[in-house]
Design an enzyme around this catalytic site. Structure first.
Site, PDB file in Angstrom:
ATOM      1  N   GLU A 280       0.828  -1.200   0.000  1.00 46.44           N
ATOM      2  CA  GLU A 280       0.000   0.000   0.000  1.00 46.44           C
ATOM      3  C   GLU A 280       0.873   1.266   0.000  1.00 46.44           C
ATOM      4  OE1 GLU A 280      -3.500  -0.798   2.264  1.00 46.44           O
ATOM      5  OE2 GLU A 280      -4.078   1.299   2.362  1.00 46.44           O
ATOM      6  N   GLU A 283       1.994   1.687  -3.497  1.00 45.61           N
ATOM      7  CA  GLU A 283       0.891   2.172  -4.328  1.00 45.61           C
ATOM      8  C   GLU A 283       0.630   3.650  -4.069  1.00 45.61           C
ATOM      9  OE1 GLU A 283      -2.847   0.342  -3.423  1.00 45.61           O
ATOM     10  OE2 GLU A 283      -3.793   0.986  -5.290  1.00 45.61           O
ATOM     11  N   CYS A 300      -8.694  -2.057   3.672  1.00 46.20           N
ATOM     12  CA  CYS A 300      -8.614  -3.260   4.521  1.00 46.20           C
ATOM     13  C   CYS A 300      -9.927  -3.570   5.221  1.00 46.20           C
ATOM     14  CB  CYS A 300      -7.487  -3.148   5.521  1.00 46.20           C
ATOM     15  SG  CYS A 300      -7.044  -1.495   5.924  1.00 46.20           S
ATOM     16  N   SER A 320      -7.581   1.813  -2.489  1.00 44.55           N
ATOM     17  CA  SER A 320      -6.341   1.089  -2.755  1.00 44.55           C
ATOM     18  C   SER A 320      -6.716  -0.270  -3.331  1.00 44.55           C
ATOM     19  CB  SER A 320      -5.575   0.904  -1.450  1.00 44.55           C
ATOM     20  OG  SER A 320      -4.676  -0.164  -1.576  1.00 44.55           O
ATOM     21  N   LYS A 359     -15.708  -9.697   7.543  1.00 43.84           N
ATOM     22  CA  LYS A 359     -14.648 -10.535   6.959  1.00 43.84           C
ATOM     23  C   LYS A 359     -15.217 -11.852   6.448  1.00 43.84           C
ATOM     24  CE  LYS A 359     -10.950  -8.010   7.443  1.00 43.84           C
ATOM     25  NZ  LYS A 359     -10.163  -7.574   6.286  1.00 43.84           N
ATOM     26  N   GLU A 362     -16.311 -10.900   3.162  1.00 38.05           N
ATOM     27  CA  GLU A 362     -15.163 -10.647   2.287  1.00 38.05           C
ATOM     28  C   GLU A 362     -14.568 -11.953   1.768  1.00 38.05           C
ATOM     29  OE1 GLU A 362     -11.317  -7.836   2.804  1.00 38.05           O
ATOM     30  OE2 GLU A 362     -11.114  -9.812   3.699  1.00 38.05           O
ATOM     31  N   GLU A 367     -13.747 -12.024  -6.120  1.00 40.28           N
ATOM     32  CA  GLU A 367     -12.421 -11.512  -6.497  1.00 40.28           C
ATOM     33  C   GLU A 367     -11.317 -12.206  -5.700  1.00 40.28           C
ATOM     34  OE1 GLU A 367     -14.931  -9.588  -5.442  1.00 40.28           O
ATOM     35  OE2 GLU A 367     -15.283  -7.912  -6.809  1.00 40.28           O
ATOM     36  N   CYS A 503     -10.741  -2.112  14.177  1.00 40.33           N
ATOM     37  CA  CYS A 503     -11.059  -3.540  14.287  1.00 40.33           C
ATOM     38  C   CYS A 503     -11.221  -4.001  15.739  1.00 40.33           C
ATOM     39  CB  CYS A 503      -9.977  -4.371  13.627  1.00 40.33           C
ATOM     40  SG  CYS A 503      -9.632  -3.847  11.954  1.00 40.33           S
TER      41      CYS A 503
END
Lengths: 670, 162
Positions: A280, A283, A300, A320, A359, A362, A367, A503
């Protein structure tokens, strides 16, 4: 000037407390409540916080501000009687299968029934059976356990700015539900699960997947590997009476228990977080250099990512492209572990332990799958890990520590603080610095980004560059930032986590509504960072080795294959508005966007023009007109779609041309 | 132009007249219901999106007030009073007769051809005329099963002539 009132014959001073409830709680009297929540607006529906005020009768303490000279009694016979009746009535309309409810022992209704000494329910049970909603990967709703306190409704609306849940009907038919009483999966839910965190009963719970993990653990052919997220070690101690232990000790105990449970390897998501930071940072620096898609948003938090995909399609390119640490962990272990164990790919089972319900969603994103197989097979929450430890009869508090397995068990402090709001930013700033840190002071030079507020803004000079950074938690705060960016505010980097505090405050963590507990978790992670040997993610020798052996350089093609991902617009509404009276299959299809941005750019006029043009011309009955909320090109509205082709910044003339062209094209084809 | 477009256009107009103000949701919903005779789900989604508010909240308001309905209504609305006075005068017999005539089963309230819908109401305040039914705003007192069947036949005949 100090002000005084009287509580149960005791003179008490007060200052700026907003409600009587706060003053009373300051006096160590835990007035019981369902609907009062310090993070949310005052609602006053549960009526449990009733107190008797001299000359004013019985009032609810949560919604009355304190006044001098008030004489308050909190436990008169009348109040005790009312409180009991309220609980009895709730129980008479409640699914009382407490022994098999996962919320048992942490359920507020159960606790109150015990504390108020309810031994008998004088009312007939009138519970109407309703089916549970397990449509999402993240959460399960059981309306039969709802007490209508509205905490979930207000959290979703006020803090997350979504409003997937709402009240419906009235009186005895009232219920909390998704619009049109549909399933949760058909709503705008982003799966943050905060509704489950604030729910006092078991009406909304994380979806438990413990059984699946038991099953694969007892399959001798399978190798089951697991990794734990940073925030898990900061909270699991609460469930075993180990609040005083530091993060490293608790992580050690978790490793021991996971090994005892039969996991073949125990890794640390903090390692993957280090990789995320390396990718990251790279990037971010590249984007800054060419001024492309700045501000960059962190990616994230899966709830935040879904939020952008759903509400702000124009900002998707600002996210990102780095996978979240869980995503990177999944793709890396899928690549290297089958070889380590010498087993076929299908026999590797990848589990992660997360503080988060989103999560779970996710992990099922297409993907993050290869050849149709998801990198991560199963996501457990901190709660579920504790359940497994208890089910196996492991005496967690007595366990010796054990080290994580290598190589994915080694981490720097940068990967550990990831679990706090501001942690990602701080780790990236550390990484951007080219210098080696000599002491802890230098490591913590960016500690000003830490904090408890949900929206923090900073300016930081790095070299000759000044960076504008915003750190956000709570998606409603994210809305504010996005709104200001739309209005022209300049930022370079925006970190967003959906849950309060980051989190550590996730919905998969042990139930906690107390802010002090959450602050303690945050502190645990920062303390954990201090005892690490390394603090900068790119210094992680195993991360360096992994790049050398498998990836090459950050940001290269391989990195994009394994460590990056992509996003796509998620429809908020499935509804399509029929404009033509009858839709024919072989007609030309025109779709006019009626999202907010397009409405403000005269989509109504465009629709009326299309209708006139079609109806009063030679194309009558040959065109299907519909309208959509929305066509996802909000920055370039008004938009229309002609047979699948989107026309941006559409003018009246462009509409006519597009329709004519399409008919000409079809004629040519014939 | 077609019916759909006119209704949709009217919805847009109502929203505009109310300045896309979410505090005017109720008057918006009233206007839209007048247009459609009920509140279609897709239009509610459109209203929620235009007012920048959660659909669940709009749904909450719609289900809170008994005035609003999510069920499509027929061209002719037959209200059958089932208040105490009418109930004593055997309004249930009227309901059965009407349902049988219209071919409505169980909880169905709308005929397949969208021509008739029935509603039972608690009291119309015309207890002296019990049992009472209202067809398209016209009150019929001291109704009998035979009379209501004839009424419906008449409406059907008119419809056919049109």
């Amino acid at each position: 000037m100090e002000k005084y009132l009287t509580i149960n014959s005791k003179k008490v001073s007060f200052n700026n407390e907003k409600s009587l409830l706060e003053v009373i709680r300051n006096e160590n009297i835990e007035l019981h409540t369902f609907c009062y929540h310090s993070e949310l607006s005052v609602y006053g529906s549960c009526r449990l916080c009733l107190v008797e005020v001299e000359d004013r009768g019985i009032i609810s303490a949560c919604s009355v501000p304190p006044e001098p000279e008030m004489n308050i009694k909190t436990n008169t016979e009348r109040i005790i009687k009312i409180r009991k009746i309220i609980i009895e009535l709730l129980l008479a309309n409640h699914n009382r299968e407490c022994t098999i409810c996962a919320k048992s022992e942490s359920c507020k209704l159960q606790t109150l029934a015990r504390r108020l000494g309810i031994k008998k329910i004088r009312f007939k049970n009138v519970l109407q059976k309703s089916s549970e909603d397990a449509s999402t990967y993240a959460l399960v709703r059981e309306p039969s356990k709802c007490v209508l306190c509205g905490d979930c409704v207000r959290f979703c609306d006020e803090i997350q700015g979504i409003g997937a849940l709402g009240f419906a009907n009235r009186g005895p038919k009232s219920l909390v539900c998704v619009s049109f009483n549909r399933e949760l999966n058909d709503s705008e839910c982003v799966y943050c699960g905060q509704c489950a965190r604030v729910c006092p009963t078991g009406a909304i719970m994380p979806k438990y997947e413990v059984n699946y993990v038991w099953k694969v653990l007892s399959d001798s052919k399978k190798k089951v590997i697991v990794a734990i997220a940073p925030a898990v070690r900061a909270a699991i101690g609460e469930l075993f009476g180990l609040r005083k232990y530091n993060g490293d000790e608790l992580a050690g105990k978790i490793v021991t228990s996971l090994k005892t449970l039969g996991f073949a390897k125990v890794f640390d998501i903090s390692f993957a977080a280090d990789m995320t930071i390396v990718e990251e940072t790279n990037e971010f620096l590249k984007r800054i250099e060419v001024n492309d898609n700045i501000p960059m948003f962190t990616s994230c938090c899966p709830a935040w990512v879904r939020f952008v995909e759903q509400y702000y399609p124009d900002f998707i390119s600002h996210l990102s492209t780095c996978r979240s640490p869980q995503g990177m962990y999944g793709s890396i272990v899928r690549r290297i572990m089958p070889r380590v164990f010498d087993i076929p790919d299908r026999d590797l089972v990848v589990v992660s332990v997360m503080p988060c319900t989103a999560k779970k969603y996710e992990a099922r994103r297409h993907e993050l799958a290869k050849n149709g197989i998801n990198d991560i097979d199963c996501v457990l929450t901190t709660q579920e890990l504790a359940m497994m430890i208890e089910e196996a009869g492991i005496c967690f508090e007595k366990l010796e520590s054990c080290a994580f397995d290598m190589p994915l068990g080694f981490k720097t402090g940068g990967g550990v603080i990831f679990g706090n709001s501001g942690g990602v930013t701080e780790a990236i700033l550390r990484n951007i610095m080219n210098t080696k840190f000599k002491n802890l002071n230098e490591v913590e030079q960016f500690s000003f980004v830490r904090g408890e507020r949900g929206l923090r803004k900073f300016k930081i000079s790095i070299g000759d560059k000044e960076l504008k950074i915003a750190i956000v938690y709570g998606l409603n705060n994210a809305r504010k930032i996005l709104k200001s960016i739309k209005a022209g505010s300049k930022y370079d980097f925006v970190e967003v986590m959906a849950c309060p505090g980051g989190c550590v405050g996730g919905a998969g963590q042990p139930i906690c509504t107390d802010l002090i507990v959450r602050k303690k978790r945050t502190e645990t992670l920062y303390e954990n960072d201090k005892v690490m040997n390394l603090h900068k993610s790119s210094d992680n020798p195993y991360v360096q080795k992994l790049y050398k052996n498998y990836i090459g350089k950050p940001g290269n093609l391989k990195a994009h294959e394994y460590l990056h991902t992509n996003y796509s617009y998620k429809k908020r509404f499935k509804e399509i508005l029929k404009i033509s009276d009858s839709l024919q299959d072989d007609n030309i299809k025109i779709d006019v966007c009626f999202g907010n941005n397009c409405i403000s750019r005269e989509s109504r006029e465009i629709l009326s023009h299309i209708v006139n043009f079609v109806e009063n011309g030679k194309y009558k009955d040959r065109v299907n007109i519909t309208s959509h909320i929305c066509l996802e090109r909000c920055f370039n509205g008004p938009n229309i779609k002609v047979n699948g082709k989107i026309i941006e910044r559409c003018s009246l003339k462009m509409v006519e041309d597009a329709i004519r062209d399409e008919f000409d094209r079809l004629k040519d084809e014939c | 132009m077609g019916l759909n477009y006119n209704k949709f256009e009217k919805t847009c107009k109502i929203l505009e007249e109310n300045e896309f103000d979410k505090s005017k949701l109720i008057s918006i919903l009233q206007g839209v219901q007048e247009e459609y005779k009920y509140l279609p789900e897709d239009i509610l989604a459109f209203i929620a999106s235009s007012l920048n508010m959660p659909l669940s909240k709009v749904y909450g308001v719609v289900t809170f007030f008994s005035f609003f309905t999510l069920q499509p209504k027929g061209k002719y609305i037959i209200k059958i009073c089932d208040g105490t006075a009418c109930h004593v005068k055997k309004s249930t017999g009227l309901i059965d007769a009407i349902k049988k005539k219209l071919g409505l089963k169980d909880d169905e309230i709308l005929t397949k051809n969208m021509l008739f819908s029935i509603e039972t109401v608690a009291c119309l305040g015309a207890c002296g005329l019990a049992p009472v039914i209202v067809v398209d705003g016209v009150v019929y007192g001291q109704a009998t099963p035979n009379a209501v069947v004839r009424l419906i036949d008449n409406v059907l005949k008119e419809e056919k002539e049109k």
